[in-house]
Design an enzyme around this catalytic site. Structure first.
Site, PDB file in Angstrom:
ATOM      1  N   GLU A 435       0.776  -1.121   0.010  1.00 48.35           N
ATOM      2  CA  GLU A 435      -0.035   0.061  -0.057  1.00 48.35           C
ATOM      3  C   GLU A 435       0.781   0.962  -0.052  1.00 48.35           C
ATOM      4  O   GLU A 435       0.555   2.235   0.616  1.00 48.35           O
ATOM      5  CB  GLU A 435      -1.201   0.010   1.340  1.00 48.35           C
ATOM      6  N   GLY A 436       2.013   1.162  -0.406  1.00 46.00           N
ATOM      7  CA  GLY A 436       2.969   2.186  -0.628  1.00 46.00           C
ATOM      8  C   GLY A 436       4.078   2.296   0.237  1.00 46.00           C
ATOM      9  O   GLY A 436       3.736   2.419   1.393  1.00 46.00           O
TER      10      GLY A 436
END
Length: 592
Positions: A435-436
């Protein structure tokens, strides 16, 4: 085998003593009295400890398997998923119009900590579904909502997010998955996606994929990306799953952890897709899901730290080794329990003070989300947007560190798989990456969020902290231990932000080189603020008299530890930031 017990007492303390949710002006919060929330938390705690936690080790050992194109989940997962569905836990904070219970996000977050702490890999199936539900709920047409949401609310159908491709990680503008328009308004989706969590499994009737792709002839780069709903099975007019779509699992990734979750390579071969939102504006819709997922990943960091800490604490109380330096504390035994040793206490206090501060930060942020969603307060939305990279980055970094510290307390046993502590380390590690990755979160914070709306939201946070400290400066019981350290740390954070403003324009690398330190510093200040708020609440309870004085005295002692032993790290991070980019960029690439 490791165990887990939901900390319902501490959760109730934050919800009612600190946030005072039942007296909030947010619509729907007046129903959240302590007896109501306690019933929810107790039942969620039971399913977490009695149903999900025993399957955590099973999922780690068995993993998922791919057989003739079908993904099989570990033993017991399907039956547990049915229990979670039947108990209504997947629909807790979903829209009643589509079968949800309509509770505030703050309650969904509280329950979410229990579920992810007990079995992170398992909870990802429903967590990703909730994110896909939110994206369709906000950006979908009425027909799309009616078609997909009722089944997704109950998790009869689950959801995924498909972003990453083998050659395209964070830089989504490089993606090659294409979408070809059809005469009937649908699109044919062709491409390959990797690292797709919960990409396929045997626990639901259908899997609804949200897939980023480029429509032929659209703009280049990220501006040409669109988002599509691509179901595993096409949906019949009567709402039942029909013909198999052109989507398949190419392989299951072999991972360091979260073995119980099916992380898939997904192949799309002219699969039928339906545009979600506007053409070439896919990132707008996907960010709805990504931001929710980043908050969920922050909770994963907190949850794994909590579960690891609980087991380390139990071990530290039982394991006999050595004697306390001040004299035997268990003279009737051959040695003292290792919890008598200061270094073990340090490790446990590091964990405990982080976990309780992070829990408050998570619930405080969830309350801001509810304020925006239920009242339209854009300032609350801006503040949460600012905090998302801090939550995701800081809570997962520290969550992993706590899992490692907990493993360390076991000594050699912590390195032996039989004891299960390795799983907490391995599972929590992914939270810093997906998610980053946390470096990207830091760049997002410094490069985008600080300047958002002309810096309005970061200034609002500084003002909130300043006003809170001022309002409590006459409280002699907590001023020196909590308010003074909080003000000093907040000044460090403001000085770092000012450095970026003054030097970042001249040399952008000065800001980027200090971004990770800034994110970490921001996390410390946020937790310092939470501890100061908890101290005010705890001291008030003690002043008015309570039968639970030990709980509140313990809370104050834990908070003092954070303020004295953790919060001063802001000074170190400020020194790093103000050294600029030169020490970081001094070597040529060839010199490494």
């Amino acid at each position: 085998m490791p165990s887990y017990t939901a900390d319902t007492r501490d959760m109730s303390f934050v919800l009612h003593d600190v946030l005072k949710i039942e007296t909030s002006d947010i619509p729907g919060f007046d129903d959240l009295d302590p007896s109501f929330t306690s019933a929810i938390l107790e039942e969620a705690g039971k399913i977490a400890s009695e149903v999900l936690a025993p399957l955590n080790r099973v999922g780690d050992l068995e993993g998922c398997t791919l057989e003739n194109g079908v993904v099989r989940t570990p033993t017991g997962f399907k039956e547990a998923f049915d229990q979670v569905r039947e108990g209504g836990w997947t629909s807790l904070d979903c829209d009643p119009e589509y079968g949800g219970q309509g509770l505030p996000h703050v309650m969904g977050s509280a329950v979410g900590e229990f579920l992810t702490a007990s079995n992170m890999a398992f909870n990802m199936y429903q967590g990703l579904t909730h994110g896909a539900y939110s994206a369709i709920h906000i950006h979908g047409t009425e027909e799309q909502k009616q078609t997909y949401l009722p089944k997704m609310v109950t998790c009869e159908w689950t959801g995924t997010m498909n972003l990453t491709e083998p050659h395209s990680g964070t830089d989504l503008g490089l993606m090659r998955t294409k979408a070809v328009p059809q005469e009937d308004g649908t699109y044919k989706i062709t491409g390959n996606k990797i690292f797709i969590s919960a990409g396929d499994h045997d626990m639901s009737e259908n899997v609804i994929h949200l897939v980023l792709a480029k429509i032929q002839g659209g703009p280049e780069g990220i501006k040409g990306v669109s988002l599509f709903i691509v179901p595993k099975f096409l949906v019949n007019e009567d709402g039942t799953p029909g013909e198999r779509n052109g989507v398949s699992v190419g392989a299951l990734e072999e991972k360091m952890g979260i073995h119980g979750n099916a992380t898939c390579v997904m192949n799309y071969d002219e699969a039928t897709g339906y545009l979600l939102g506007t053409e070439h504006k896919g990132m707008r819709a996907m960010f709805t899901m990504m931001n929710e997922a980043r908050l969920g990943v922050a909770v994963q960091g907190l949850g794994q730290a909590t579960a690891a800490y609980q087991n380390a604490l139990e071990y530290a109380k039982d394991r006999l080794q050595g004697r306390a330096v001040t004299g035997a504390e268990a003279p009737d035994k051959p040695a003292d329990p290792i919890i008598v040793h200061p270094d073990i206490r340090r490790a446990l206090m590091d964990q405990k003070s982080f976990i309780e501060g992070a829990r408050a930060f998570m619930l405080w942020s969830a309350e801001k989300i509810d304020r925006f969603q239920r009242t339209g307060d854009k300032d609350a939305d801006g503040l949460v947007s600012l905090m998302i990279p801090v939550l995701k980055g800081f809570l997962t970094d520290r969550g992993f560190e706590c899992a490692v510290q907990a493993q360390q307390i076991f000594g050699g046993h912590g390195y032996i798989e039989e004891w299960g502590m390795s799983q907490f380390v391995r599972d929590s590690r992914i939270a810093q990456i997906y998610e980053g990755a946390n470096g990207i979160q830091a760049l997002d914070l410094v490069g985008r969020k600080l300047a958002q709306d002309s810096g309005k939201h970061v200034m609002a946070f500084f003002e909130e902290v300043k006003s809170f400290a001022k309002a409590n400066e006459e409280n002699d019981a907590i001023k020196a231990d909590f308010m003074d350290p909080l003000k000093a740390a907040s000044k460090d954070l403001q000085a770092a932000a000012m450095f970026f403003m003054q030097s970042g324009m001249k040399n952008p690398n000065n800001a980027l080189a200090g971004s990770y330190d800034f994110m970490t510093m921001f996390g410390h200040v946020a937790l310092g603020y939470m501890w100061a708020k908890m101290a005010v609440a705890a001291q008030a309870k003690l002043d008015e008299g309570t039968d639970d004085a030990a709980f509140y005295e313990t809370k104050l002692a834990t908070g003092r530890y954070y303020m004295q032993r953790q919060l001063p790290a802001t000074g170190m991070h400020l020194a790093r930031i103000t050294s600029g980019a030169d020490p970081v960029m001094a070597l040529t690439a060839e010199a490494f």
